[in-house]
Design a protein around this motif. Structure first.
Motif, PDB file in Angstrom:
ATOM      1  N   TYR A  18     -21.851   1.843 -28.335  1.00 47.41           N
ATOM      2  CA  TYR A  18     -21.564   2.045 -26.757  1.00 47.41           C
ATOM      3  C   TYR A  18     -22.608   2.833 -26.100  1.00 47.41           C
ATOM      4  CZ  TYR A  18     -17.969   1.791 -23.389  1.00 47.41           C
ATOM      5  OH  TYR A  18     -17.142   1.529 -22.258  1.00 47.41           O
ATOM      6  N   SER A  19     -22.821   2.149 -24.919  1.00 42.29           N
ATOM      7  CA  SER A  19     -23.711   2.905 -24.046  1.00 42.29           C
ATOM      8  C   SER A  19     -23.218   4.359 -23.688  1.00 42.29           C
ATOM      9  CB  SER A  19     -23.978   1.914 -22.749  1.00 42.29           C
ATOM     10  OG  SER A  19     -24.803   2.647 -21.845  1.00 42.29           O
ATOM     11  N   GLU A  20     -24.144   5.307 -23.756  1.00 44.09           N
ATOM     12  CA  GLU A  20     -23.717   6.583 -23.488  1.00 44.09           C
ATOM     13  C   GLU A  20     -25.106   7.154 -22.819  1.00 44.09           C
ATOM     14  OE1 GLU A  20     -21.076   8.180 -23.837  1.00 44.09           O
ATOM     15  OE2 GLU A  20     -19.971   7.033 -25.673  1.00 44.09           O
ATOM     16  N   LEU A  21     -24.639   8.039 -21.800  1.00 52.47           N
ATOM     17  CA  LEU A  21     -25.787   8.770 -20.862  1.00 52.47           C
ATOM     18  C   LEU A  21     -26.146   9.858 -21.825  1.00 52.47           C
ATOM     19  CD1 LEU A  21     -24.573   8.536 -17.297  1.00 52.47           C
ATOM     20  CD2 LEU A  21     -26.386   6.990 -18.484  1.00 52.47           C
ATOM     21  N   ASN A  22     -27.484  10.187 -21.696  1.00 51.42           N
ATOM     22  CA  ASN A  22     -28.027  11.368 -22.325  1.00 51.42           C
ATOM     23  C   ASN A  22     -28.004  12.776 -21.495  1.00 51.42           C
ATOM     24  OD1 ASN A  22     -29.324  13.070 -24.091  1.00 51.42           O
ATOM     25  ND2 ASN A  22     -31.335  12.097 -23.747  1.00 51.42           N
ATOM     26  N   PHE A  23     -27.066  13.506 -21.450  1.00 49.36           N
ATOM     27  CA  PHE A  23     -27.016  14.615 -20.575  1.00 49.36           C
ATOM     28  C   PHE A  23     -27.984  15.820 -21.174  1.00 49.36           C
ATOM     29  CE2 PHE A  23     -23.111  12.544 -19.440  1.00 49.36           C
ATOM     30  CZ  PHE A  23     -23.377  12.479 -18.213  1.00 49.36           C
ATOM     31  N   GLN A  24     -28.454  15.823 -22.253  1.00 49.84           N
ATOM     32  CA  GLN A  24     -29.192  16.498 -23.146  1.00 49.84           C
ATOM     33  C   GLN A  24     -28.613  17.859 -23.369  1.00 49.84           C
ATOM     34  OE1 GLN A  24     -32.849  16.969 -20.766  1.00 49.84           O
ATOM     35  NE2 GLN A  24     -33.747  14.838 -21.373  1.00 49.84           N
TER      36      GLN A  24
ATOM     37  N   VAL B  86     -22.122  -7.140 -13.268  1.00 41.64           N
ATOM     38  CA  VAL B  86     -22.437  -5.799 -13.960  1.00 41.64           C
ATOM     39  C   VAL B  86     -23.759  -5.592 -13.329  1.00 41.64           C
ATOM     40  CG1 VAL B  86     -22.530  -4.055 -15.834  1.00 41.64           C
ATOM     41  CG2 VAL B  86     -20.614  -5.749 -15.669  1.00 41.64           C
ATOM     42  N   GLN B  87     -24.096  -4.703 -12.256  1.00 45.82           N
ATOM     43  CA  GLN B  87     -25.482  -4.630 -12.017  1.00 45.82           C
ATOM     44  C   GLN B  87     -26.131  -3.326 -12.868  1.00 45.82           C
ATOM     45  OE1 GLN B  87     -26.906  -6.320  -9.846  1.00 45.82           O
ATOM     46  NE2 GLN B  87     -25.133  -7.303  -8.779  1.00 45.82           N
ATOM     47  N   PRO B  88     -27.420  -3.049 -12.816  1.00 43.22           N
ATOM     48  CA  PRO B  88     -28.360  -2.184 -13.720  1.00 43.22           C
ATOM     49  C   PRO B  88     -27.624  -0.892 -13.243  1.00 43.22           C
ATOM     50  CG  PRO B  88     -29.906  -4.044 -12.912  1.00 43.22           C
ATOM     51  CD  PRO B  88     -28.473  -4.331 -12.368  1.00 43.22           C
ATOM     52  N   GLU B  89     -27.525  -0.389 -11.938  1.00 47.72           N
ATOM     53  CA  GLU B  89     -27.121   0.604 -11.411  1.00 47.72           C
ATOM     54  C   GLU B  89     -25.803   0.985 -11.727  1.00 47.72           C
ATOM     55  OE1 GLU B  89     -26.883  -2.563  -8.138  1.00 47.72           O
ATOM     56  OE2 GLU B  89     -28.260  -1.705  -9.590  1.00 47.72           O
ATOM     57  N   ASP B  90     -24.804  -0.040 -12.291  1.00 45.49           N
ATOM     58  CA  ASP B  90     -23.415   0.266 -12.707  1.00 45.49           C
ATOM     59  C   ASP B  90     -23.329   0.975 -14.083  1.00 45.49           C
ATOM     60  OD1 ASP B  90     -22.869  -0.844 -10.207  1.00 45.49           O
ATOM     61  OD2 ASP B  90     -22.251  -2.590 -11.321  1.00 45.49           O
ATOM     62  N   SER B  91     -24.620   1.425 -14.780  1.00 45.16           N
ATOM     63  CA  SER B  91     -24.685   1.901 -16.000  1.00 45.16           C
ATOM     64  C   SER B  91     -23.486   3.097 -16.007  1.00 45.16           C
ATOM     65  CB  SER B  91     -26.019   2.289 -16.701  1.00 45.16           C
ATOM     66  OG  SER B  91     -26.618   3.183 -15.752  1.00 45.16           O
ATOM     67  N   SER B  92     -23.646   4.041 -14.929  1.00 44.84           N
ATOM     68  CA  SER B  92     -23.044   5.430 -15.200  1.00 44.84           C
ATOM     69  C   SER B  92     -21.523   5.219 -15.115  1.00 44.84           C
ATOM     70  CB  SER B  92     -23.302   6.308 -13.641  1.00 44.84           C
ATOM     71  OG  SER B  92     -22.755   5.403 -12.721  1.00 44.84           O
ATOM     72  N   VAL B  93     -20.846   3.819 -14.659  1.00 41.81           N
ATOM     73  CA  VAL B  93     -19.405   3.706 -14.478  1.00 41.81           C
ATOM     74  C   VAL B  93     -19.104   3.134 -16.039  1.00 41.81           C
ATOM     75  CG1 VAL B  93     -19.392   3.535 -12.210  1.00 41.81           C
ATOM     76  CG2 VAL B  93     -19.591   1.454 -13.283  1.00 41.81           C
ATOM     77  N   TRP B  94     -19.840   2.794 -16.936  1.00 47.99           N
ATOM     78  CA  TRP B  94     -19.491   2.245 -18.207  1.00 47.99           C
ATOM     79  C   TRP B  94     -19.688   3.267 -19.403  1.00 47.99           C
ATOM     80  CZ3 TRP B  94     -18.027  -2.557 -19.610  1.00 47.99           C
ATOM     81  CH2 TRP B  94     -17.856  -3.586 -18.621  1.00 47.99           C
ATOM     82  N   VAL B  95     -19.917   4.492 -18.879  1.00 49.03           N
ATOM     83  CA  VAL B  95     -19.870   5.760 -20.106  1.00 49.03           C
ATOM     84  C   VAL B  95     -18.362   5.637 -20.557  1.00 49.03           C
ATOM     85  CG1 VAL B  95     -20.480   8.045 -20.500  1.00 49.03           C
ATOM     86  CG2 VAL B  95     -21.734   6.776 -19.044  1.00 49.03           C
ATOM     87  N   ARG B  96     -18.275   5.931 -21.813  1.00 50.48           N
ATOM     88  CA  ARG B  96     -16.816   5.568 -22.477  1.00 50.48           C
ATOM     89  C   ARG B  96     -16.087   6.583 -21.814  1.00 50.48           C
ATOM     90  NH1 ARG B  96     -16.016   5.210 -28.849  1.00 50.48           N
ATOM     91  NH2 ARG B  96     -13.830   4.555 -28.763  1.00 50.48           N
ATOM     92  N   ASN B  97     -16.270   8.088 -21.993  1.00 50.27           N
ATOM     93  CA  ASN B  97     -15.387   9.110 -21.492  1.00 50.27           C
ATOM     94  C   ASN B  97     -15.780   9.772 -20.400  1.00 50.27           C
ATOM     95  OD1 ASN B  97     -13.352  11.005 -21.537  1.00 50.27           O
ATOM     96  ND2 ASN B  97     -14.337  12.255 -23.266  1.00 50.27           N
TER      97      ASN B  97
END
Length: 618
Positions: free
Chosen positions: A97-103, A324-335
């Motif tokens: 699953y796609s997850e953002l890296n918040f470090q 699904v646009q490339p800039e929509d990646s933030s709204v696909w973070v699971r939690n």
């Protein structure tokens, strides 16, 4: 070349430790104009590039030129939204699953009440919600005038098209407005085009030209007789449906006139019942339609999602498309809160005309506390499944340990969140519909029985149902067809799919035991489009006028012996139960009987009278 020179040349090459080259990672880098820097080529960090004579790698140069050429061709296309569908790319080559890296950085937000993340308690703190459904049950389904016109598969399909002749005339007009004058078409040719498109969905080959092949092992000799391969490609190259729909919103990012036409026709001729279903969306990915739950969880850039509001039978009430646009990646973070808000927006747009008393059953893709809270504001119940890590869930309930076949619940205002452990895994669900009843039922459950609410969810959201698979099974799989063309053919199949479900529910012959399967129904539609069967549309007749005509024709000769006459009992008109309907398990009364048979059986005028005597001959 000496050993030291070969070693130095290998050091100057870019590192291959990443699965993508620097050109693919940095689309803005121009290898012909920009200077070589250490950030793009880490191996050059220890060298003075100002005096070095380094030639660019021809492989990287070819990639850059190919990317420029493809981009130039793409800008020439007038419909940019369809170009995105042909440039689909996932976030990785591995499942996950796609997850953002918040470090390790802290994330702060305003200290204010969050409607999507409430305070959960172990007991309900408010009374249950009471919403009244305004539409009576007898007024749901096909509207009266539309129902009187439908008798058989062709007529249900024609009903969704409106007037069949007007539909294909408008289709041809839209095509001629977009294409050149040399390839102009007419309504009859567009019917043949739609019939062949449906047939391509039934008979699957890798290339579209194989349908017109002269090789005998294909066996498709009828395609060339109806239309040439070149002509079919011309019609498929310029599909246009602007004249079919009343509302074309040019401001929307995604606007498909054929999809809008289907939504308008369903809203005009169908009244949905109280219970609605939001199942997993259909995704168009790499040239194939699938249910999103059947694919690994990834962020898929430029994929097309078809969100569908349906009934339990699978009948599609309304659809909404999303690219699904490339800039929509933030709204696909699971939690994440953004995911909940985005999907709530999609659902509210689907339900904008279906509120006030409806009950919505949502799959895990849409389910959240925020969705139930928003629908409760609009007097709509919501029940569904939950992802374990969905934003707004009760953390205490998620981490609570349960024994097998044990249930635990938490409450936030009128909403209930439940957790049920069957054996090894746990199932999470929520509901805003009659919480007191559900809580009492779950407290009285048997040891090995599933909760009533889970049974109801399984019945509405059954992912492996036959009707859901029929929608995906019939699609064009030719590799040489573009994504846009496959979408057009899929939406035409949606029209046939909805027509079949209406026929299955409302047709009187189907209730009498003469039901066609979905494949037989499609075959009847294809034959009518290809002029293999008569396509006359029925003229609507009021029930009173039809009864007067029947009284004027009391005797109906259907063969050289048997005849149908009106039933008289003690000198007064009477009715008998239909023998043919009774044999099929349905009690139906008729005014007619056969006067030639010894026992004078009661039979419906059409089609039972004919079927009964055909069985006697056998």
């Amino acid at each position: 070349m000496s050993t030291s020179g070969r070693k130095r040349k290998q050091q100057l090459k870019p590192r291959q430790d990443d699965h993508r080259s620097p050109i693919k990672r940095r689309t803005s880098f121009n290898i012909k104009a920009d200077a070589l820097v250490a950030s793009a080529y880490p191996a050059l960090a220890d060298y003075d590039l100002s005096t070095a004579d380094i030639k660019p790698d021809l492989t990287e140069l070819q990639l850059q030129l190919a990317a420029e050429g493809e981009g130039g061709r793409r800008t020439k296309n007038h419909f940019a939204q369809h170009d995105l569908l042909n440039d689909q790319e996932s976030d990785s080559d591995e499942d996950g699953y796609s997850e953002l890296n918040f470090q390790a950085a802290d994330v702060f937000c305003q200290d204010e009440p969050d409607e999507c993340d409430p305070e959960w308690t172990s007991q309900p703190t408010s009374t249950r919600l009471l919403f009244e459904f305004q539409t009576p049950p007898q007024q749901t389904g096909l509207k009266g005038e539309a129902l009187r016109r439908c008798h058989g598969p062709q007529h249900y399909f024609n009903q969704l098209l409106g007037s069949r002749s007007k539909f294909f005339t408008a289709f041809a007009k839209s095509f001629n407005a977009r294409s050149a004058a040399a390839v102009a078409t007419n309504a009859e040719e567009m019917e043949t085009f739609v019939g062949l498109s449906l047939l391509i969905s039934d008979l699957k080959l890798n290339l579209s030209k194989d349908y017109w092949s002269n090789n005998t092992y294909y066996g498709f000799v009828g395609f060339a007789k109806k239309m040439s391969a070149d002509r079919y490609r011309q019609l498929l190259h310029w599909p246009n449906f602007d004249c079919l729909t009343k509302s074309i919103n040019r401001q929307e990012k995604v606007d498909f006139p054929l999809l809008n036409f289907i939504n308008e026709r369903m809203a005009e001729h169908y009244v949905c019942g109280q219970q609605l279903v939001l199942n997993d969306p259909v995704i168009l990915w790499k040239g194939r339609f699938s249910y999103l739950q059947d694919l690994p969880s990834k962020f898929r850039c430029n994929s097309l999602l078809l969100h569908m509001l349906t009934e339990q039978s699978g009948l599609i009430v309304k659809m909404q498309a999303e690219i699904v646009q490339p800039e929509d990646s933030s709204v696909w973070v699971r939690n994440s809160r953004q995911l909940v808000q985005h999907r709530n927006t999609v659902v509210l747009k689907l339900l904008e005309d279906h509120q006030n008393g409806h009950t919505v059953f949502a799959s895990k893709f849409y389910g959240s506390y925020g969705l139930a809270h928003e629908l409760a504001k609009r007097n709509t119940y919501c029940t569904g499944l939950l992802d374990r890590n969905r934003y707004g869930n009760s953390k205490a309930l998620v981490h609570q340990q349960l024994e097998p076949n044990q249930i635990a619940t938490s409450y936030a205002s009128p909403l209930m969140m439940g957790k049920w452990r069957r054996r090894e895994k746990s199932l999470y669900f929520f509901s805003s519909d009659c919480l007191a009843i559900y809580a009492r039922e779950m407290s009285m459950q048997k040891t090995n029985a599933r909760p009533k609410l889970i049974q109801e969810l399984d019945w509405h959201l059954q992912s492996g149902s036959q009707s859901r698979q029929q929608l995906i099974q019939y699609q064009a799989e030719c590799q040489d067809l573009s994504t846009e063309k496959k979408l057009v053919i899929f939406l035409i199949n949606v029209l046939v799919y909805n027509a079949y479900l209406l026929y299955f529910t409302n047709d009187q012959q189907a209730k009498a035991g003469c039901l066609k399967t979905y494949s037989e129904f499609r075959l009847a539609i294809i034959k009518s489009l290809l002029r293999e069967e008569p396509t006359t549309e029925p003229v609507p007749i009021s029930p009173r006028k039809l009864e007067e005509q029947n009284e004027k024709r009391p005797v109906l000769l259907t063969s050289h012996r048997h005849q149908a006459v009106l039933i008289q009992h003690n000198g007064k008109p009477a009715k008998k139960n239909c023998r043919n309907c009774h044999k099929g398990g349905m009690l139906q009364f008729s005014k007619f009987m056969c006067s030639s048979c010894p026992d004078k059986p009661g039979l419906c005028q059409d089609p039972c009278f004919r079927l009964w005597h055909e069985q006697l001959k056998k």
